[in-house]
Design a protein around this motif. Structure first.
Motif, PDB file in Angstrom:
ATOM      1  N   ILE A  51     -62.904 -64.970 -29.038  1.00  0.00           N
ATOM      2  CA  ILE A  51     -63.809 -63.455 -28.993  1.00  0.00           C
ATOM      3  C   ILE A  51     -65.100 -63.681 -29.076  1.00  0.00           C
ATOM      4  O   ILE A  51     -65.868 -63.575 -28.325  1.00  0.00           O
ATOM      5  CB  ILE A  51     -62.846 -62.537 -29.953  1.00  0.00           C
ATOM      6  CG1 ILE A  51     -61.579 -62.036 -29.419  1.00  0.00           C
ATOM      7  CG2 ILE A  51     -63.972 -61.352 -30.016  1.00  0.00           C
ATOM      8  CD1 ILE A  51     -61.102 -60.965 -30.638  1.00  0.00           C
ATOM      9  N   ILE A  54     -66.479 -65.719 -26.383  1.00  0.00           N
ATOM     10  CA  ILE A  54     -66.754 -64.827 -25.107  1.00  0.00           C
ATOM     11  C   ILE A  54     -67.823 -63.784 -25.299  1.00  0.00           C
ATOM     12  O   ILE A  54     -68.802 -63.770 -24.537  1.00  0.00           O
ATOM     13  CB  ILE A  54     -65.468 -63.920 -24.598  1.00  0.00           C
ATOM     14  CG1 ILE A  54     -64.480 -65.103 -24.390  1.00  0.00           C
ATOM     15  CG2 ILE A  54     -65.866 -63.012 -23.840  1.00  0.00           C
ATOM     16  CD1 ILE A  54     -63.046 -64.542 -24.310  1.00  0.00           C
ATOM     17  N   VAL A  55     -67.872 -63.044 -26.568  1.00  0.00           N
ATOM     18  CA  VAL A  55     -68.817 -62.138 -26.873  1.00  0.00           C
ATOM     19  C   VAL A  55     -70.282 -62.744 -26.877  1.00  0.00           C
ATOM     20  O   VAL A  55     -71.453 -62.225 -26.349  1.00  0.00           O
ATOM     21  CB  VAL A  55     -68.538 -61.156 -27.937  1.00  0.00           C
ATOM     22  CG1 VAL A  55     -69.725 -60.525 -28.447  1.00  0.00           C
ATOM     23  CG2 VAL A  55     -67.379 -60.365 -27.693  1.00  0.00           C
ATOM     24  N   LEU A  58     -71.388 -63.759 -23.648  1.00  0.00           N
ATOM     25  CA  LEU A  58     -71.976 -62.834 -22.601  1.00  0.00           C
ATOM     26  C   LEU A  58     -73.327 -62.309 -22.995  1.00  0.00           C
ATOM     27  O   LEU A  58     -73.993 -61.951 -22.071  1.00  0.00           O
ATOM     28  CB  LEU A  58     -70.940 -61.825 -22.687  1.00  0.00           C
ATOM     29  CG  LEU A  58     -70.612 -60.500 -21.859  1.00  0.00           C
ATOM     30  CD1 LEU A  58     -70.313 -61.003 -20.573  1.00  0.00           C
ATOM     31  CD2 LEU A  58     -69.918 -59.481 -22.507  1.00  0.00           C
ATOM     32  N   LEU A 109     -67.702 -54.485 -29.171  1.00  0.00           N
ATOM     33  CA  LEU A 109     -67.317 -55.797 -28.101  1.00  0.00           C
ATOM     34  C   LEU A 109     -66.175 -56.487 -28.700  1.00  0.00           C
ATOM     35  O   LEU A 109     -65.446 -57.233 -27.943  1.00  0.00           O
ATOM     36  CB  LEU A 109     -68.516 -56.544 -28.014  1.00  0.00           C
ATOM     37  CG  LEU A 109     -69.712 -56.024 -27.294  1.00  0.00           C
ATOM     38  CD1 LEU A 109     -71.106 -57.108 -27.079  1.00  0.00           C
ATOM     39  CD2 LEU A 109     -69.203 -55.857 -25.692  1.00  0.00           C
ATOM     40  N   LEU A 112     -63.023 -54.376 -27.802  1.00  0.00           N
ATOM     41  CA  LEU A 112     -62.991 -54.384 -26.692  1.00  0.00           C
ATOM     42  C   LEU A 112     -62.232 -55.818 -25.927  1.00  0.00           C
ATOM     43  O   LEU A 112     -61.469 -55.822 -25.329  1.00  0.00           O
ATOM     44  CB  LEU A 112     -64.209 -54.327 -25.721  1.00  0.00           C
ATOM     45  CG  LEU A 112     -64.109 -54.011 -24.206  1.00  0.00           C
ATOM     46  CD1 LEU A 112     -63.423 -52.782 -23.841  1.00  0.00           C
ATOM     47  CD2 LEU A 112     -65.579 -53.883 -23.784  1.00  0.00           C
ATOM     48  N   VAL A 113     -62.716 -56.827 -26.441  1.00  0.00           N
ATOM     49  CA  VAL A 113     -62.323 -58.224 -25.865  1.00  0.00           C
ATOM     50  C   VAL A 113     -61.068 -58.435 -26.666  1.00  0.00           C
ATOM     51  O   VAL A 113     -60.159 -58.995 -25.878  1.00  0.00           O
ATOM     52  CB  VAL A 113     -63.400 -59.416 -26.209  1.00  0.00           C
ATOM     53  CG1 VAL A 113     -62.965 -60.572 -25.871  1.00  0.00           C
ATOM     54  CG2 VAL A 113     -64.670 -59.027 -25.532  1.00  0.00           C
ATOM     55  N   GLY A 114     -60.940 -58.153 -27.930  1.00  0.00           N
ATOM     56  CA  GLY A 114     -59.642 -58.344 -28.684  1.00  0.00           C
ATOM     57  C   GLY A 114     -58.467 -57.462 -28.032  1.00  0.00           C
ATOM     58  O   GLY A 114     -57.090 -57.915 -27.692  1.00  0.00           O
ATOM     59  N   ASN A 115     -58.821 -56.175 -27.458  1.00  0.00           N
ATOM     60  CA  ASN A 115     -57.775 -55.189 -26.857  1.00  0.00           C
ATOM     61  C   ASN A 115     -57.637 -55.744 -25.281  1.00  0.00           C
ATOM     62  O   ASN A 115     -56.490 -55.651 -24.878  1.00  0.00           O
ATOM     63  CB  ASN A 115     -58.369 -53.990 -26.585  1.00  0.00           C
ATOM     64  CG  ASN A 115     -58.573 -53.186 -28.104  1.00  0.00           C
ATOM     65  OD1 ASN A 115     -58.014 -53.802 -28.895  1.00  0.00           O
ATOM     66  ND2 ASN A 115     -59.069 -52.121 -28.207  1.00  0.00           N
ATOM     67  N   LEU A 116     -58.669 -56.271 -24.680  1.00  0.00           N
ATOM     68  CA  LEU A 116     -58.397 -56.793 -23.156  1.00  0.00           C
ATOM     69  C   LEU A 116     -57.725 -58.003 -22.950  1.00  0.00           C
ATOM     70  O   LEU A 116     -57.112 -58.288 -21.873  1.00  0.00           O
ATOM     71  CB  LEU A 116     -59.894 -56.991 -22.460  1.00  0.00           C
ATOM     72  CG  LEU A 116     -60.744 -55.871 -22.050  1.00  0.00           C
ATOM     73  CD1 LEU A 116     -61.979 -56.223 -21.731  1.00  0.00           C
ATOM     74  CD2 LEU A 116     -59.826 -55.144 -20.910  1.00  0.00           C
ATOM     75  N   TYR A 117     -57.310 -58.841 -24.210  1.00  0.00           N
ATOM     76  CA  TYR A 117     -56.441 -60.014 -24.122  1.00  0.00           C
ATOM     77  C   TYR A 117     -55.145 -59.222 -23.771  1.00  0.00           C
ATOM     78  O   TYR A 117     -54.050 -59.875 -23.141  1.00  0.00           O
ATOM     79  CB  TYR A 117     -56.274 -60.345 -25.541  1.00  0.00           C
ATOM     80  CG  TYR A 117     -57.251 -61.653 -25.745  1.00  0.00           C
ATOM     81  CD1 TYR A 117     -57.866 -62.005 -24.927  1.00  0.00           C
ATOM     82  CD2 TYR A 117     -57.595 -61.680 -27.076  1.00  0.00           C
ATOM     83  CE1 TYR A 117     -58.900 -62.896 -25.007  1.00  0.00           C
ATOM     84  CE2 TYR A 117     -58.460 -62.497 -27.473  1.00  0.00           C
ATOM     85  CZ  TYR A 117     -59.170 -63.185 -26.544  1.00  0.00           C
ATOM     86  OH  TYR A 117     -60.066 -63.958 -26.642  1.00  0.00           O
ATOM     87  N   THR A 120     -54.962 -59.410 -20.110  1.00  0.00           N
ATOM     88  CA  THR A 120     -55.184 -60.713 -19.276  1.00  0.00           C
ATOM     89  C   THR A 120     -54.204 -61.583 -18.941  1.00  0.00           C
ATOM     90  O   THR A 120     -53.338 -61.872 -19.832  1.00  0.00           O
ATOM     91  CB  THR A 120     -56.332 -61.554 -20.030  1.00  0.00           C
ATOM     92  OG1 THR A 120     -57.235 -60.429 -20.921  1.00  0.00           O
ATOM     93  CG2 THR A 120     -57.008 -62.515 -19.510  1.00  0.00           C
TER      94      THR A 120
END
Lengths: 271, 75
Positions: A51, A54-55, A58, A109, A112-117, A120
């Motif tokens: 995470i 990625i963050v 980004l 963020l 969001l990224v932790g949830n989007l896993y 994925t």
């Protein structure tokens, strides 16, 4: 698959569906992938570290060259940042919310990224469904809003909670007790539990529908036309998949929004 | 009553408890969302404020159902 069918006495060819012996099997990864300097890195820790990569990647590549005519990546990152800064921090907290914007953007963020896993492909495991992560986010929020209250009102922050002046005298002990418990204990608890429970529920639903659909269809040779049930479950799982994407974005938004609201109530107790 | 059936009854009671815990928040979220839509329809220019407040209201109402969900697992 092995996770679901791990029970010893369960034979998938006969029983079709085997209950997991313990639901924790879906959320715990105990064996280390690799270790750095004696610290074993499990799958969960690896995803948490990803995470950060990625963050920061980004944000770094999105805002490296601030061109007047932004490219696709820059537009997206600027949209995310201004969504949190203008739409949450300044909208909720007020003009001085800009001071809290970096923290809120980090929370947004990260969540969001932790949830989007969860949706994925190849990862399929929301790290925020481990209680430790939401608890850390909630604890940081707790510290931020208590410190903000003490800085703004001094010790009056606590006396304002346990002895509210705006309430009739006879009701003050009762309201004060309720306010004290709800502000300092229920707030961080529900903040953490909300993110955690939503992601656990989503992960369980997706696993149940998609995996049991797959089990039915892959056993078509043994059970014949009954495997058609699996198709229905799989289609329903795909519907839930889309629904989960909405839930994921909403939960990242809500944890950021509530963090901002808690800071706002510490700064302006009269509202 | 043997141990296995007592265990099964306890598990079923957990399910009933979660179902009961979901009733109140379900009604509450319906009221919150309905009122927010009414407000947006009356004053479309205030839709942004209404939407933010709606999400806040839903988040606070939903907490009760989520606590029920967690208790289902840990009870």
């Amino acid at each position: 698959m092995e996770l679901i069918l791990a029970t010893a006495e369960c034979d998938p060819a006969v029983d079709i569906i085997c209950a997991p012996s313990n639901v924790n099997e879906l959320f715990e990864f105990r064996e280390a992938m690799f270790s750095i300097g004696g610290f074993p890195i499990t799958r969960t820790v690896f995803l948490i570290l990803m995470i950060a990569v990625i963050v920061s990647g980004l944000l770094f590549f999105g805002l490296r060259k601030k061109s007047v005519l932004p490219g696709k990546l820059q537009t997206m990152v600027e949209g995310l940042v201004s969504f949190v800064k203008e739409g949450i921090a300044i909208d909720i907290i007020g003009p001085e919310g800009a001071k809290y914007a970096p923290w809120l953007i980090s929370v947004f963020l990260f969540a969001l990224v932790g949830n989007l896993y969860e949706v994925t492909p190849g990862v399929n495991f929301p790290v925020t469904s481990r209680m430790a992560l939401p608890v850390m986010l909630a604890a940081i929020t707790w510290v931020v809003f208590v410190v903000a209250g003490i800085k703004r009102q001094g010790i009056g922050y606590f006396t304002g909670i346990i002895w509210p002046k705006s309430v009739p005298l006879a009701l003050r002990p009762l309201v004060g007790l309720i306010e004290f418990v709800s502000t300092l204990f229920i707030r961080p608890l529900t903040l953490a539990v909300r993110l955690f429970a939503n992601l656990v529920a989503g992960h369980l639903m997706l696993t149940l529908l998609l995996v049991s659909g797959w089990v039915f269809m892959s056993n078509a040779g043994n059970i014949g036309f009954k495997a058609g049930i699996g198709v229905a479950w799989f289609v329903m799982g795909l519907g839930i998949f889309v629904f989960e994407i909405v839930v994921i974005m909403l939960q990242a938004y809500i944890i950021t929004l509530l963090s901002a609201v808690y800071v706002q109530t510490s700064l302006y107790p009269e509202h | 009553m043997d141990f296995a059936s007592a265990d099964a009854i306890a598990g079923a009671l957990k399910l009933v408890g979660y179902g009961l815990a979901a009733i109140g928040p379900g009604i509450g979220i319906g009221i919150v969302a309905g009122s927010a839509i009414e407000a947006m329809a009356r004053q479309p220019e205030a839709a942004g404020v209404a939407r933010t407040t709606m999400f806040l209201g839903i988040a606070f109402t939903e907490a009760l159902a989520l606590i029920g969900f967690v208790l289902f697992f840990i009870a």
